[in-house]
Design a protein around this motif. Structure first.
Motif, PDB file in Angstrom:
ATOM      1  N   ASN A   1      40.697  31.006  35.064  1.00 22.14           N
ATOM      2  CA  ASN A   1      42.256  31.450  34.498  1.00 22.14           C
ATOM      3  C   ASN A   1      42.097  32.674  34.466  1.00 22.14           C
ATOM      4  N   THR A   2      41.052  33.445  33.989  1.00 20.12           N
ATOM      5  CA  THR A   2      41.035  34.785  33.645  1.00 20.12           C
ATOM      6  C   THR A   2      40.904  35.789  34.949  1.00 20.12           C
ATOM      7  N   PHE A   3      40.594  35.149  36.063  1.00 19.56           N
ATOM      8  CA  PHE A   3      40.416  36.032  37.082  1.00 19.56           C
ATOM      9  C   PHE A   3      41.531  36.864  37.616  1.00 19.56           C
ATOM     10  N   PHE A   4      41.365  38.175  38.113  1.00 18.44           N
ATOM     11  CA  PHE A   4      42.716  38.746  38.668  1.00 18.44           C
ATOM     12  C   PHE A   4      41.851  40.072  39.373  1.00 18.44           C
ATOM     13  N   ASP A   5      42.710  40.695  40.307  1.00 16.63           N
ATOM     14  CA  ASP A   5      42.266  41.770  41.020  1.00 16.63           C
ATOM     15  C   ASP A   5      43.085  43.101  40.350  1.00 16.63           C
ATOM     16  N   PRO A   6      42.295  43.983  39.871  1.00 20.18           N
ATOM     17  CA  PRO A   6      42.921  45.028  38.927  1.00 20.18           C
ATOM     18  C   PRO A   6      43.663  45.937  39.921  1.00 20.18           C
ATOM     19  N   SER A   7      44.755  46.762  39.238  1.00 17.82           N
ATOM     20  CA  SER A   7      45.362  47.703  40.050  1.00 17.82           C
ATOM     21  C   SER A   7      45.134  48.870  39.319  1.00 17.82           C
ATOM     22  N   LEU A   8      45.236  49.983  39.914  1.00 17.32           N
ATOM     23  CA  LEU A   8      45.078  51.316  39.242  1.00 17.32           C
ATOM     24  C   LEU A   8      45.657  51.408  37.893  1.00 17.32           C
ATOM     25  N   ASP A   9      47.067  50.842  37.898  1.00 20.93           N
ATOM     26  CA  ASP A   9      47.732  51.118  36.696  1.00 20.93           C
ATOM     27  C   ASP A   9      47.012  50.410  35.555  1.00 20.93           C
ATOM     28  N   GLU A  10      46.567  49.276  35.748  1.00 21.51           N
ATOM     29  CA  GLU A  10      45.767  48.539  34.862  1.00 21.51           C
ATOM     30  C   GLU A  10      44.417  49.278  34.294  1.00 21.51           C
ATOM     31  N   LEU A  11      43.697  49.535  35.413  1.00 22.21           N
ATOM     32  CA  LEU A  11      42.471  50.444  35.326  1.00 22.21           C
ATOM     33  C   LEU A  11      42.410  51.416  34.157  1.00 22.21           C
ATOM     34  N   ILE A  12      43.584  52.259  34.574  1.00 21.48           N
ATOM     35  CA  ILE A  12      43.524  53.694  33.661  1.00 21.48           C
ATOM     36  C   ILE A  12      44.043  53.246  32.136  1.00 21.48           C
TER      37      ILE A  12
ATOM     38  N   GLY B   1      25.366  50.910  25.895  1.00 21.60           N
ATOM     39  CA  GLY B   1      26.773  50.273  26.230  1.00 21.60           C
ATOM     40  C   GLY B   1      27.147  49.076  26.499  1.00 21.60           C
ATOM     41  N   ILE B   2      27.917  48.834  27.747  1.00 26.77           N
ATOM     42  CA  ILE B   2      28.540  47.460  27.732  1.00 26.77           C
ATOM     43  C   ILE B   2      28.318  46.970  29.352  1.00 26.77           C
ATOM     44  N   HIS B   3      28.363  45.539  29.567  1.00 22.63           N
ATOM     45  CA  HIS B   3      28.365  45.029  30.783  1.00 22.63           C
ATOM     46  C   HIS B   3      29.519  43.923  30.826  1.00 22.63           C
ATOM     47  N   LEU B   4      30.466  44.378  31.475  1.00 21.51           N
ATOM     48  CA  LEU B   4      31.616  43.486  31.838  1.00 21.51           C
ATOM     49  C   LEU B   4      31.368  42.758  32.975  1.00 21.51           C
ATOM     50  N   GLU B   5      30.867  41.314  32.586  1.00 19.78           N
ATOM     51  CA  GLU B   5      30.716  40.399  33.899  1.00 19.78           C
ATOM     52  C   GLU B   5      32.022  39.684  34.026  1.00 19.78           C
ATOM     53  N   GLY B   6      32.685  40.322  35.080  1.00 21.71           N
ATOM     54  CA  GLY B   6      33.911  39.651  35.394  1.00 21.71           C
ATOM     55  C   GLY B   6      34.848  40.490  34.489  1.00 21.71           C
ATOM     56  N   PRO B   7      36.595  40.190  34.532  1.00 24.37           N
ATOM     57  CA  PRO B   7      36.814  38.881  35.279  1.00 24.37           C
ATOM     58  C   PRO B   7      37.482  38.849  36.637  1.00 24.37           C
ATOM     59  N   TRP B   8      36.850  40.209  37.315  1.00 30.33           N
ATOM     60  CA  TRP B   8      37.020  40.260  38.791  1.00 30.33           C
ATOM     61  C   TRP B   8      36.316  39.674  39.699  1.00 30.33           C
ATOM     62  N   LEU B   9      36.199  38.246  39.718  1.00 25.80           N
ATOM     63  CA  LEU B   9      35.226  37.336  40.296  1.00 25.80           C
ATOM     64  C   LEU B   9      35.997  36.482  41.303  1.00 25.80           C
ATOM     65  N   SER B  10      34.953  35.463  41.952  1.00 29.81           N
ATOM     66  CA  SER B  10      35.507  34.516  42.821  1.00 29.81           C
ATOM     67  C   SER B  10      35.455  33.291  42.344  1.00 29.81           C
ATOM     68  N   PRO B  11      36.621  32.546  42.547  1.00 29.48           N
ATOM     69  CA  PRO B  11      36.834  31.099  42.012  1.00 29.48           C
ATOM     70  C   PRO B  11      35.799  30.207  42.503  1.00 29.48           C
TER      71      PRO B  11
ATOM     72  N   ALA C   1      33.068  40.608  42.063  1.00 30.13           N
ATOM     73  CA  ALA C   1      33.291  39.942  43.550  1.00 30.13           C
ATOM     74  C   ALA C   1      33.854  40.873  44.397  1.00 30.13           C
ATOM     75  N   PRO C   2      33.126  41.725  45.314  1.00 27.65           N
ATOM     76  CA  PRO C   2      33.781  42.879  46.225  1.00 27.65           C
ATOM     77  C   PRO C   2      34.969  42.326  47.076  1.00 27.65           C
ATOM     78  N   GLU C   3      34.787  40.984  47.438  1.00 26.98           N
ATOM     79  CA  GLU C   3      36.111  40.334  48.205  1.00 26.98           C
ATOM     80  C   GLU C   3      37.160  40.191  47.447  1.00 26.98           C
ATOM     81  N   GLN C   4      37.199  40.216  46.161  1.00 25.36           N
ATOM     82  CA  GLN C   4      38.294  39.751  45.222  1.00 25.36           C
ATOM     83  C   GLN C   4      38.849  41.012  44.543  1.00 25.36           C
ATOM     84  N   VAL C   5      38.499  42.389  44.889  1.00 26.68           N
ATOM     85  CA  VAL C   5      38.661  43.512  44.442  1.00 26.68           C
ATOM     86  C   VAL C   5      39.148  44.670  45.475  1.00 26.68           C
ATOM     87  N   ASN C   6      40.618  45.215  45.287  1.00 26.01           N
ATOM     88  CA  ASN C   6      40.936  45.986  46.169  1.00 26.01           C
ATOM     89  C   ASN C   6      40.044  47.325  46.452  1.00 26.01           C
ATOM     90  N   GLN C   7      40.174  48.110  47.636  1.00 26.77           N
ATOM     91  CA  GLN C   7      39.415  49.254  47.881  1.00 26.77           C
ATOM     92  C   GLN C   7      39.678  50.491  46.933  1.00 26.77           C
TER      93      GLN C   7
END
Length: 359
Positions: free
Chosen positions: A125-136, A106-116, A151-157
């Motif tokens: 510069n690639t980091f962001f908090d993904p929205s549901l619209d983006e994820l789908i 399979g695959i491992h995505l290490e980021g980009p939803w990480l802590s600066p 990084a859990p603190e960087q990602v919405n519930q």
């Protein structure tokens, strides 16, 4: 003797009890045969970085480089990048899985939803908090396993819940979280990526990510055993604190493993191995230059029991990926996959679903 047919283990018997003269026998003298090593964090190999090339042929080059060094199964790992490259990586792995690339899980995505604050060699510069619209809209794998380090603190519930609902395995890593930051989020996290590295430390007044990883016995921890990322004593201590079935050995290997010149390019920067260490222009460790067999040898040198070291290199990774009913053990009904070592833990060959690859 390990007896298999059509890629599946049939039995384990003594040679003297093997009565069928029609069975083809391959001998490895004075060998150690373990369940095939599984590496869930491999950034590259054979001079190829997954971030630079996500094609099935590039994936095969990476798999082949690590197969020669004792690793039967791999999760190619994409280091934080732009969404377009994440799309390409998922599509490349999907195609390679459809083509039955040997050893691809399979695959491992290490980021980009990480802590600066804990970016390591990742590009913030690639980091962001993904929205549901983006994820789908991501082309998530329909077969194989997907592991995401975030990084859990960087990602919405809501994003965490969506990823869980779609059977994407989540590890916390490159995180500056406090214990409080894990409130309502810990249940969505099944493990922690490269323990001690790029995570908030444990202190007298704060658990930090390190403390959370060590405290919670139901969570996996992966770790790098090259002797540079983590002091050996810290690994030995973690092995004493965590349940034996919760520690997962990874290499975090870069394209320098199995390459001609020991170099690779990451984000336009050429990085080379010097005395076993990979460091970028900012002085940060840029992945590792080590194989699974070398990692296991290090664990044994540091005093880890041989059976525990092999468990960390195979069985625990299979369990972490929810593949414990087909990989990670040598017993009937499981895939006929094994790492074959000499007494010095050098790889002699890999048995991969009934096919032998000599090193």
């Amino acid at each position: 003797m390990l007896v298999f047919e059509n890629g599946t283990i049939i039995d384990l018997v003594r040679q003297i009890d093997l009565t069928d003269e029609n069975i083809e026998v391959t001998y490895f003298n004075d060998a150690i045969i373990t369940p095939a090593f599984i590496d869930i964090q491999v950034n590259g190999g054979g001079g190829v970085m997954f971030n630079d090339n996500q094609s099935p042929s590039a994936i095969e080059t990476i798999l082949r480089a690590h197969r020669k060094n004792g690793t039967g199964y791999v999760l190619p790992t994409l280091i934080s990048s732009v969404p377009e490259k994440m799309f390409s990586a998922l599509q490349g792995v999907h195609q390679a899985l459809a083509e039955h690339s040997p050893g691809l899980l399979g695959i491992h995505l290490e980021g980009p939803w990480l802590s600066p604050e804990k970016k390591g060699a990742h590009d913030p510069n690639t980091f962001f908090d993904p929205s549901l619209d983006e994820l789908i809209h991501y082309p998530w794998l329909v077969q194989g396993k997907t592991l995401v380090t975030l990084a859990p603190e960087q990602v919405n519930q809501s994003a965490l819940e969506w990823l869980n609902e779609h059977e994407i395995i989540l590890f916390a890593g490159h995180s500056n979280a406090s214990e409080k930051d894990f409130t309502n989020k810990l249940d969505h996290i099944s493990g922690f990526t490269h323990l001690y590295n790029a995570m908030s430390p444990q202190t007298g007044r704060e658990l930090g990510v390190v403390g959370m990883a060590l405290r919670h016995n139901d969570k996996w921890v992966s770790f790098i055993a090259d002797g540079h990322h983590v002091h050996p004593s810290n690994i030995v201590m973690a092995a004493q604190l965590k349940p034996k079935n919760k520690m997962v050995l990874v290499t975090d290997a870069m394209g320098s493993v199995g390459s001609q010149d020991g170099c690779f390019v990451l984000d336009g920067e050429k990085i080379c191995e010097v005395d076993g260490v990979l460091i970028n222009k900012n002085g940060d460790l840029a992945g590792a230059h080590i194989t699974m067999t070398q990692s296991v040898a290090n664990l044994l040198e540091w005093g880890i029991e041989k059976s525990h070291a092999f468990q960390m290199a195979s069985t625990n990774a299979a369990l972490a990926l929810n593949l414990g009913d087909e990989l990670g053990y040598l017993k009937p009904g499981y895939r006929a996959s094994a790492t074959i070592l000499d007494q010095d833990t050098h790889c002699q060959a890999i048995l991969l679903e009934g096919v032998i690859y000599n090193s």
